[in-house]
Design an enzyme around this catalytic site. Structure first.
Site, short mmCIF file in Angstrom:
data_model
loop_
_atom_site.label_atom_id
_atom_site.label_comp_id
_atom_site.label_asym_id
_atom_site.label_seq_id
_atom_site.Cartn_x
_atom_site.Cartn_y
_atom_site.Cartn_z
N ASP A 139 0.86 -1.18 0.00
CA ASP A 139 0.00 0.00 0.00
C ASP A 139 0.90 1.23 0.00
O ASP A 139 1.96 1.24 0.62
CB ASP A 139 -0.91 0.01 1.22
CG ASP A 139 -2.03 -1.01 1.14
OD1 ASP A 139 -2.37 -1.43 0.02
OD2 ASP A 139 -2.56 -1.40 2.19
N ASP A 177 -6.86 -1.68 -4.41
CA ASP A 177 -7.89 -1.33 -3.42
C ASP A 177 -8.87 -0.32 -4.01
O ASP A 177 -10.09 -0.42 -3.81
CB ASP A 177 -7.26 -0.73 -2.17
CG ASP A 177 -6.37 -1.69 -1.42
OD1 ASP A 177 -6.58 -2.91 -1.52
OD2 ASP A 177 -5.45 -1.21 -0.73
#
Length: 167
Positions: free
Chosen positions: A128, A145
Site C-alpha cells: 500500500d 484497493d
C-alpha cells in the site's frame, strides 16, 4: 428456462470485465514495481506528490485497509486463496453479464483482488502506498484497493438502478 452453463459463450460485457481486470492487474503491479524499485519508497519514507496526496509505503498484512492484522503465515496463504476464490467466482459471474456497469464493476474487482493476491504470494503482505491521511482518511491503499472500491460501488449502483426500474 435454465441458466447458461460454463460452456455458454462469454457475453460482450464479460469480455469487457476480463479486459478491464487484466488492465487493472497490469497497472496495479506496474505501479507497485515502480514504487518499490524505481522510486524506492521504502528508503525514502513519505513523498509529497501534490497537496494532501503523499506516497507512503505500508506493508498491509491485514484483510482490508489493515483491518484484522494477520502476521501468521497461515493467514497470508488463506487471504491469498480467498482473494483468488472470490476472483474465480466473479469471473464466472462476468461470463453472463448483461450490462456494461456490471461488467465494469466485476472487472475492477477481479483485477484488484488478483493484484492484492499476487502481493500476498510474492511479499507476504499487500503493498500500500497512496496516502491521503491529511484529508482525514486514515488508511493507506493502492491501485487494486481503489479498483475494488469503485467496482463494488458500480455493482451497488446497478442494484439500486434495477430496483427503481423493476415493475
Amino acid at each position: 428456462m435454465s441458466e447458461p452453463g460454463l460452456n455458454a459463450p462469454v457475453s460482450r460485457y464479460g469480455w469487457q470485465a476480463y479486459i478491464l481486470a487484466t488492465a487493472v492487474l497490469a497497472l496495479d503491479q506496474a505501479v507497485k514495481h515502480w514504487v518499490l524499485n524505481g522510486l524506492n519508497l521504502g528508503a525514502l519514507g513519505a513523498v509529497q506528490v501534490a497537496g494532501p496526496l503523499h506516497l507512503t509505503l505500508v506493508w498491509n498484512r491485514g484483510v482490508s485497509f489493515g483491518l484484522f492484522h494477520a502476521d501468521r503465515e497461515l493467514m497470508r496463504w488463506a487471504l491469498a486463496a480467498f482473494s483468488l476464490i472470490v476472483a474465480v467466482v466473479l469471473v464466472v459471474w462476468a461470463r453472463r453479464s448483461e450490462r456494461s456497469i456490471v461488467g465494469a464493476g466485476l472487472g475492477l474487482i477481479i483485477g484488484g483482488a488478483i493484484g492484492n493476491a499476487v502481493d500476498r504470494v510474492r511479499f507476504g503482505a499487500v503493498v500500500d502506498f497512496i496516502d491521503v491521511s491529511r484529508l482525514y482518511f486514515p488508511w493507506v491503499f493502492n491501485v487494486a484497493d481503489a479498483a475494488i472500491t469503485v467496482g463494488v460501488a458500480l455493482l451497488l449502483l446497478d442494484s439500486v438502478r434495477k430496483e427503481r426500474t423493476a415493475p
